[in-house]
Design a protein around this motif. Structure first.
Motif, PDB file in Angstrom:
ATOM      1  N   MET A  33      16.969   2.293  -3.265  1.00 22.98           N
ATOM      2  CA  MET A  33      17.309   1.095  -4.030  1.00 22.98           C
ATOM      3  C   MET A  33      17.532  -0.082  -3.087  1.00 22.98           C
ATOM      4  SD  MET A  33      17.907  -0.249  -7.055  1.00 22.98           S
ATOM      5  CE  MET A  33      18.346   1.096  -8.177  1.00 22.98           C
ATOM      6  N   PRO A  34      16.797  -1.210  -3.253  1.00 24.62           N
ATOM      7  CA  PRO A  34      17.023  -2.391  -2.407  1.00 24.62           C
ATOM      8  C   PRO A  34      18.446  -2.907  -2.533  1.00 24.62           C
ATOM      9  CG  PRO A  34      14.961  -2.584  -3.625  1.00 24.62           C
ATOM     10  CD  PRO A  34      15.670  -1.392  -4.173  1.00 24.62           C
ATOM     11  N   LEU A  35      18.983  -3.405  -1.433  1.00 32.41           N
ATOM     12  CA  LEU A  35      20.375  -3.860  -1.427  1.00 32.41           C
ATOM     13  C   LEU A  35      20.619  -4.965  -2.446  1.00 32.41           C
ATOM     14  CD1 LEU A  35      21.096  -3.915   2.427  1.00 32.41           C
ATOM     15  CD2 LEU A  35      21.912  -2.255   0.728  1.00 32.41           C
ATOM     16  N   LYS A  36      19.651  -5.837  -2.639  1.00 35.70           N
ATOM     17  CA  LYS A  36      19.857  -6.946  -3.569  1.00 35.70           C
ATOM     18  C   LYS A  36      19.871  -6.491  -5.028  1.00 35.70           C
ATOM     19  CE  LYS A  36      18.293 -10.829  -0.788  1.00 35.70           C
ATOM     20  NZ  LYS A  36      17.469 -12.056  -0.770  1.00 35.70           N
ATOM     21  N   LEU A  37      19.362  -5.284  -5.296  1.00 31.67           N
ATOM     22  CA  LEU A  37      19.370  -4.773  -6.672  1.00 31.67           C
ATOM     23  C   LEU A  37      20.575  -3.895  -6.963  1.00 31.67           C
ATOM     24  CD1 LEU A  37      15.624  -3.844  -7.343  1.00 31.67           C
ATOM     25  CD2 LEU A  37      16.911  -5.822  -8.174  1.00 31.67           C
ATOM     26  N   LYS A  38      21.281  -3.443  -5.921  1.00 39.11           N
ATOM     27  CA  LYS A  38      22.393  -2.517  -6.152  1.00 39.11           C
ATOM     28  C   LYS A  38      23.516  -3.105  -7.005  1.00 39.11           C
ATOM     29  CE  LYS A  38      21.803   0.914  -2.545  1.00 39.11           C
ATOM     30  NZ  LYS A  38      22.417   1.645  -1.429  1.00 39.11           N
ATOM     31  N   PRO A  39      23.818  -4.428  -6.901  1.00 41.81           N
ATOM     32  CA  PRO A  39      24.837  -4.961  -7.816  1.00 41.81           C
ATOM     33  C   PRO A  39      24.425  -4.839  -9.292  1.00 41.81           C
ATOM     34  CG  PRO A  39      24.530  -6.452  -5.964  1.00 41.81           C
ATOM     35  CD  PRO A  39      23.435  -5.427  -5.866  1.00 41.81           C
ATOM     36  N   LEU A  40      23.124  -4.902  -9.574  1.00 42.03           N
ATOM     37  CA  LEU A  40      22.651  -4.747 -10.950  1.00 42.03           C
ATOM     38  C   LEU A  40      22.543  -3.286 -11.352  1.00 42.03           C
ATOM     39  CD1 LEU A  40      19.799  -7.426 -11.073  1.00 42.03           C
ATOM     40  CD2 LEU A  40      22.027  -7.536 -12.195  1.00 42.03           C
ATOM     41  N   PHE A  41      22.098  -2.430 -10.415  1.00 44.54           N
ATOM     42  CA  PHE A  41      21.883  -1.012 -10.696  1.00 44.54           C
ATOM     43  C   PHE A  41      22.593  -0.197  -9.630  1.00 44.54           C
ATOM     44  CE2 PHE A  41      17.933  -3.362 -11.773  1.00 44.54           C
ATOM     45  CZ  PHE A  41      18.040  -3.295 -13.160  1.00 44.54           C
ATOM     46  N   PRO A  42      23.894   0.103  -9.812  1.00 45.10           N
ATOM     47  CA  PRO A  42      24.671   0.797  -8.777  1.00 45.10           C
ATOM     48  C   PRO A  42      24.077   2.139  -8.379  1.00 45.10           C
ATOM     49  CG  PRO A  42      26.095  -0.098 -10.487  1.00 45.10           C
ATOM     50  CD  PRO A  42      24.702  -0.241 -10.989  1.00 45.10           C
ATOM     51  N   GLN A  43      23.380   2.814  -9.321  1.00 47.58           N
ATOM     52  CA  GLN A  43      22.799   4.111  -8.986  1.00 47.58           C
ATOM     53  C   GLN A  43      21.277   3.999  -8.940  1.00 47.58           C
ATOM     54  OE1 GLN A  43      24.621   6.793 -11.805  1.00 47.58           O
ATOM     55  NE2 GLN A  43      26.429   7.021 -10.522  1.00 47.58           N
ATOM     56  N   GLN A  44      20.594   4.618  -9.915  1.00 49.81           N
ATOM     57  CA  GLN A  44      19.137   4.636  -9.853  1.00 49.81           C
ATOM     58  C   GLN A  44      18.496   3.604 -10.768  1.00 49.81           C
ATOM     59  OE1 GLN A  44      18.764   8.780 -10.920  1.00 49.81           O
ATOM     60  NE2 GLN A  44      18.270   9.338  -8.816  1.00 49.81           N
ATOM     61  N   GLY A  45      19.282   2.990 -11.656  1.00 46.25           N
ATOM     62  CA  GLY A  45      18.691   2.052 -12.598  1.00 46.25           C
ATOM     63  C   GLY A  45      17.697   2.696 -13.536  1.00 46.25           C
ATOM     64  N   SER A  46      17.928   3.965 -13.884  1.00 46.14           N
ATOM     65  CA  SER A  46      16.946   4.700 -14.683  1.00 46.14           C
ATOM     66  C   SER A  46      16.825   4.115 -16.080  1.00 46.14           C
ATOM     67  CB  SER A  46      17.337   6.178 -14.763  1.00 46.14           C
ATOM     68  OG  SER A  46      17.311   6.762 -13.479  1.00 46.14           O
ATOM     69  N   LEU A  47      15.612   4.083 -16.566  1.00 45.44           N
ATOM     70  CA  LEU A  47      15.272   3.516 -17.864  1.00 45.44           C
ATOM     71  C   LEU A  47      15.127   4.630 -18.889  1.00 45.44           C
ATOM     72  CD1 LEU A  47      14.095   0.935 -19.463  1.00 45.44           C
ATOM     73  CD2 LEU A  47      11.874   1.900 -18.860  1.00 45.44           C
ATOM     74  N   LYS A  48      15.605   4.386 -20.110  1.00 50.43           N
ATOM     75  CA  LYS A  48      15.314   5.284 -21.216  1.00 50.43           C
ATOM     76  C   LYS A  48      14.178   4.666 -22.024  1.00 50.43           C
ATOM     77  CE  LYS A  48      17.197   7.523 -25.331  1.00 50.43           C
ATOM     78  NZ  LYS A  48      18.366   7.690 -26.226  1.00 50.43           N
ATOM     79  N   SER A  91       0.816  -1.226   0.000  1.00 49.65           N
ATOM     80  CA  SER A  91       0.000   0.000   0.000  1.00 49.65           C
ATOM     81  C   SER A  91       0.844   1.268   0.000  1.00 49.65           C
ATOM     82  CB  SER A  91      -0.915  -0.003   1.234  1.00 49.65           C
ATOM     83  OG  SER A  91      -0.132  -0.090   2.427  1.00 49.65           O
ATOM     84  N   GLY A  92       2.176   1.116   0.011  1.00 57.96           N
ATOM     85  CA  GLY A  92       3.046   2.297   0.046  1.00 57.96           C
ATOM     86  C   GLY A  92       3.341   2.834  -1.345  1.00 57.96           C
ATOM     87  N   LYS A  93       4.547   3.366  -1.509  1.00 59.96           N
ATOM     88  CA  LYS A  93       4.937   3.973  -2.783  1.00 59.96           C
ATOM     89  C   LYS A  93       5.429   2.917  -3.763  1.00 59.96           C
ATOM     90  CE  LYS A  93       6.431   8.340  -0.682  1.00 59.96           C
ATOM     91  NZ  LYS A  93       7.578   9.275  -0.498  1.00 59.96           N
ATOM     92  N   TYR A  94       5.270   3.225  -5.045  1.00 60.97           N
ATOM     93  CA  TYR A  94       5.920   2.428  -6.071  1.00 60.97           C
ATOM     94  C   TYR A  94       6.498   3.389  -7.114  1.00 60.97           C
ATOM     95  CZ  TYR A  94       1.395   3.017  -8.454  1.00 60.97           C
ATOM     96  OH  TYR A  94       0.262   3.539  -9.013  1.00 60.97           O
ATOM     97  N   TYR A  95       7.500   2.911  -7.857  1.00 63.95           N
ATOM     98  CA  TYR A  95       8.267   3.780  -8.746  1.00 63.95           C
ATOM     99  C   TYR A  95       8.227   3.232 -10.175  1.00 63.95           C
ATOM    100  CZ  TYR A  95      10.131   5.540  -4.341  1.00 63.95           C
ATOM    101  OH  TYR A  95      10.263   6.076  -3.085  1.00 63.95           O
ATOM    102  N   LEU A  96       8.258   4.149 -11.133  1.00 67.10           N
ATOM    103  CA  LEU A  96       8.314   3.792 -12.550  1.00 67.10           C
ATOM    104  C   LEU A  96       9.607   4.325 -13.149  1.00 67.10           C
ATOM    105  CD1 LEU A  96       4.715   4.625 -13.866  1.00 67.10           C
ATOM    106  CD2 LEU A  96       5.653   2.374 -13.381  1.00 67.10           C
ATOM    107  N   GLY A  97      10.286   3.534 -13.949  1.00 67.11           N
ATOM    108  CA  GLY A  97      11.430   4.002 -14.712  1.00 67.11           C
ATOM    109  C   GLY A  97      12.735   4.095 -13.954  1.00 67.11           C
ATOM    110  N   GLY A  98      12.719   3.854 -12.649  1.00 73.97           N
ATOM    111  CA  GLY A  98      13.922   3.959 -11.838  1.00 73.97           C
ATOM    112  C   GLY A  98      13.537   4.098 -10.372  1.00 73.97           C
TER     113      GLY A  98
END
Length: 695
Positions: free
Chosen positions: A77-92, A64-71
């Motif tokens: 950023m969850p710790l388990k995702l940081k190896p894949l996306f060191p920064q924001q993981g922003s999408l073009k 029921s909290g926040k969700y994000y689109l595109g980054g």
């Protein structure tokens, strides 16, 4: 505050499914469905095809909290995702029609955002460049590409500092074409031919390569200049093939039989047999192996010119007219007149828009005129000469190219005679052709050696007096062959007298010694073409031209037949001006490039109208102006002309004494629709549709 992190790692139902690939710039309907009922499930679908389905033994929290689109914000950023996306993981990319919580529509414009712009231009989802690491490649998997012997054409830009590297590889049923660097030289092998450049090109600067190949051999252009090196080594193009027929690779091969490229490749174009002709979108590849689709900046900027500081009290945004000294400088920077013209020779473009007409033939004792001319043929078929008796039922004589052979036909009504050369003459070389009557025979003589004769049907009753058409006939006439021929004519004599100037000429230009480059050539003698009949000035529009002017002045483009409804693009002493009036008042904007457009290189000019904003883009620079509020009415459809306008059409604001446009246009798009410059809607005057001379 402690937040709960719920982590899933799902395995796809079909690991080889094409629907797992979403980064190809095409629209996708992506759904993430979480079912919090027994059993608890998560489903991921693409265009209603299930990709992931997972059943959970534990309960799923309500989210029921926040969700994000595109980054994701970096601190979220969850710790388990940081190896894949060191920064924001922003999408073009682009999002639209976002729904959440049971199908409720989400108004993205009211959401908190960072680095997001609204409105999704299709150009944002196009990749025109790629950076190769020496271990990477793109598998293009193209279809509808002409074979190597059937006018194969490919071009691209590249930048590298390496001496070795495979840049382009294409394999079809007729062999292999590959372009690679060897000791810094560019080497092109196509079929059984090879060309190696005289210069080296591993200098870290951007270079442009274009290659043509057909039965007559191969031509290679480097930076828009034809490579003087001759075809040398004869190779067996099939022996070295290590890939399947129909494969096309960029930057290297999977097996690295040649060293893969380290460097950048951009603006890749490969001619197709049918359909849209456009630069390849490198997002749409069969396989991308470790290739980022953007290039790092060049280490050394190219041709940077420091602008002199300007001190002006005028408000910003106002443009000064170029001074007289600037205009002179612009003219001095223009290329000299094209120097490789064939003296006295005329080029024909191979269509019903390209021909010359001589209304009468010089008097002769013979009922059939003696004709001689020099020919240089670049097409396998097409009409060269066509003459009639001037009245219904009279004899008809034609000379045409048929599968490379010269074919002379004489139709006397009841009987016909034909003469066909034994050799083929579509070899881009000059040949002298004689057609003459000797007694009761008509003869076709080529180069004074190959001669054929036949008896004339009807004898002296067979009369051919004119008019005589050269290079083709107008659309209203029917003639043998498949339209006009592509090539050049010079030294035309009729009954042993020079032909002189034709009564009418259209779609013809001077002939040049060097091979032509793609595009339409405006010779500066007042010719123009019509390319579109559906432009509505009251609507938003976008027009793009790729031009290479010879002079610094001329009318580039015009649409509209009345002063209160028009769109004009004018080049005047180096300044580019676009003006528009859709019926609500005129507004315009101008720009003077530091580097003149007539410098011998290709330049892109784009005109964009959105609501009441008029934008002018010249290469990487742009200007804009705001005009009167525009209506949204449908409006009339206007014809778009390039290079000039028909008689009777007034162009508002056209500078007095503006010369006819002289130069080339190799690409034109109207609202993202490419115009076929080789097959325009109409041609007026001296315009060549089959190519541009080298500058």
């Amino acid at each position: 505050m402690t937040s709960l992190v719920f982590w899933w790692k799902l395995e796809p139902k079909e690991p080889s499914s094409d629907f797992l690939q979403i980064s190809d710039a095409d629209s996708k309907a992506l759904e993430i469905i979480i079912l919090r009922s027994t059993p608890n499930r998560a489903v991921v679908r693409n265009n209603r095809i299930s990709l992931y389905t997972h059943t959970f033994l534990e309960s799923i929290p309500p989210f029921s909290g926040k969700y994000y689109l595109g980054g994701v914000p970096e601190d979220k950023m969850p710790l388990k995702l940081k190896p894949l996306f060191p920064q924001q993981g922003s999408l073009k990319g682009c999002f639209r029609n976002v729904k959440a919580h049971g199908g409720s529509h989400v108004d993205l414009k009211r959401m908190k955002s960072s680095g997001v712009s609204f409105g999704c231009d299709s150009d944002l989802l196009v990749a025109r460049e790629a950076h190769f690491s020496g271990q990477s490649y793109l598998d293009l998997a193209l279809t509808n590409v002409p074979s190597l012997r059937n006018n194969f054409y490919a071009s691209f830009s590249f930048r590298t500092e390496q001496k070795e590297g495979l840049m382009f590889y294409h394999h079809d049923k007729e062999g292999v074409c590959h372009v690679f660097l060897h000791e810094g030289h560019v080497v092109v092998r196509a079929g059984n031919s090879e060309i190696k450049t005289q210069k080296t090109y591993n200098d870290g600067n951007t270079h442009y390569i274009a290659l043509y190949n057909n039965d007559n051999g191969m031509r290679l252009y480097m930076d828009d200049a034809i490579e003087k090196a001759k075809e040398s080594i004869r190779l067996d193009g099939r022996r070295s093939a290590t890939t399947a027929e129909g494969s096309t690779f960029l930057g290297g091969l999977p097996n690295q039989s040649l060293s893969n490229l380290t460097g950048c490749i951009s603006n890749v174009f490969i001619r197709r047999e049918t359909g849209l002709q456009t630069v390849l979108n490198l997002l749409k590849t069969k396989e991308n192996v470790n290739v980022p689709l953007d290039c790092p900046a060049a280490k050394k900027p190219q041709q940077i010119v420091a602008a002199q500081p300007k001190h002006s009290s005028k408000p910003k945004g106002k443009h000064k007219k170029p001074s007289g000294s600037r205009s002179r400088n612009t003219r001095e920077s223009c290329q000299a007149a094209l120097s490789d013209q064939e003296v006295g020779a005329t080029h024909f473009s191979g269509s019903t828009h390209s021909y010359q007409r001589y209304d009468s033939l010089p008097s002769s004792r013979s009922s059939i005129p003696h004709i001689s001319l020099a020919l240089r043929i670049n097409s396998s078929d097409g009409l060269v000469l066509y003459a009639t008796g001037g009245q219904r039922g009279a004899a008809v004589m034609s000379l045409s190219v048929s599968d490379g052979h010269l074919l002379l036909l004489l139709d006397g009504g009841k009987r016909k005679v034909s003469l066909r050369s034994r050799k083929k003459y579509n070899d881009n070389q000059w040949h002298t052709v004689f057609i003459k009557r000797e007694g009761e025979k008509i003869s076709l003589i080529v180069d004074g050696i190959s001669a054929q004769s036949k008896r004339i049907p009807g004898g002296d009753r067979t009369h051919v007096t004119g008019p005589l058409y050269v290079g083709g006939v107008p659309p209203s006439m029917t003639a043998p062959g498949s339209g006009g021929f592509v090539g050049c004519v010079r030294e035309l004599t009729l009954n042993e007298a020079p032909a002189g100037n034709p009564a009418h000429s259209q779609g013809t230009v001077p002939c040049f010694q060097n091979p032509l480059q793609p595009g339409a050539y405006f010779s500066g003698q007042g010719g123009h073409i019509a390319i579109d009949e559906s432009l509505v000035l009251a609507r938003d529009l976008e027009i793009m031209l790729e031009v290479r002017p010879v002079l610094d002045s001329g009318l580039l483009m015009h649409a509209g037949t009345s002063p209160d409804k028009h769109l004009s693009l004018i080049l005047s002493q180096g300044e580019v001006t676009v003006s528009l009036n859709s019926g609500k008042g005129e507004f315009s904007t101008s720009f003077t490039p530091e580097e003149p457009l007539c410098n011998g290189r290709w330049h892109t000019i784009k005109v964009v109208k959105k609501n009441n904003v008029l934008q002018l883009h010249v290469d990487a620079a742009s200007e804009h102006s705001v005009g009167p509020k525009q209506s949204r009415s449908a409006g009339d459809k206007e014809t778009v002309y390039l290079g000039g306008v028909p008689e009777g059409v007034t162009v508002p604001g056209l500078p007095a004494g503006l010369p006819a446009f002289h130069g080339c246009i190799r690409q034109a798009t109207i609202n993202h629709r490419p115009a076929m410059l080789s097959k325009p809607l109409a041609v007026f005057g001296a315009v060549g549709m089959q190519g541009c001379p080298h500058m």
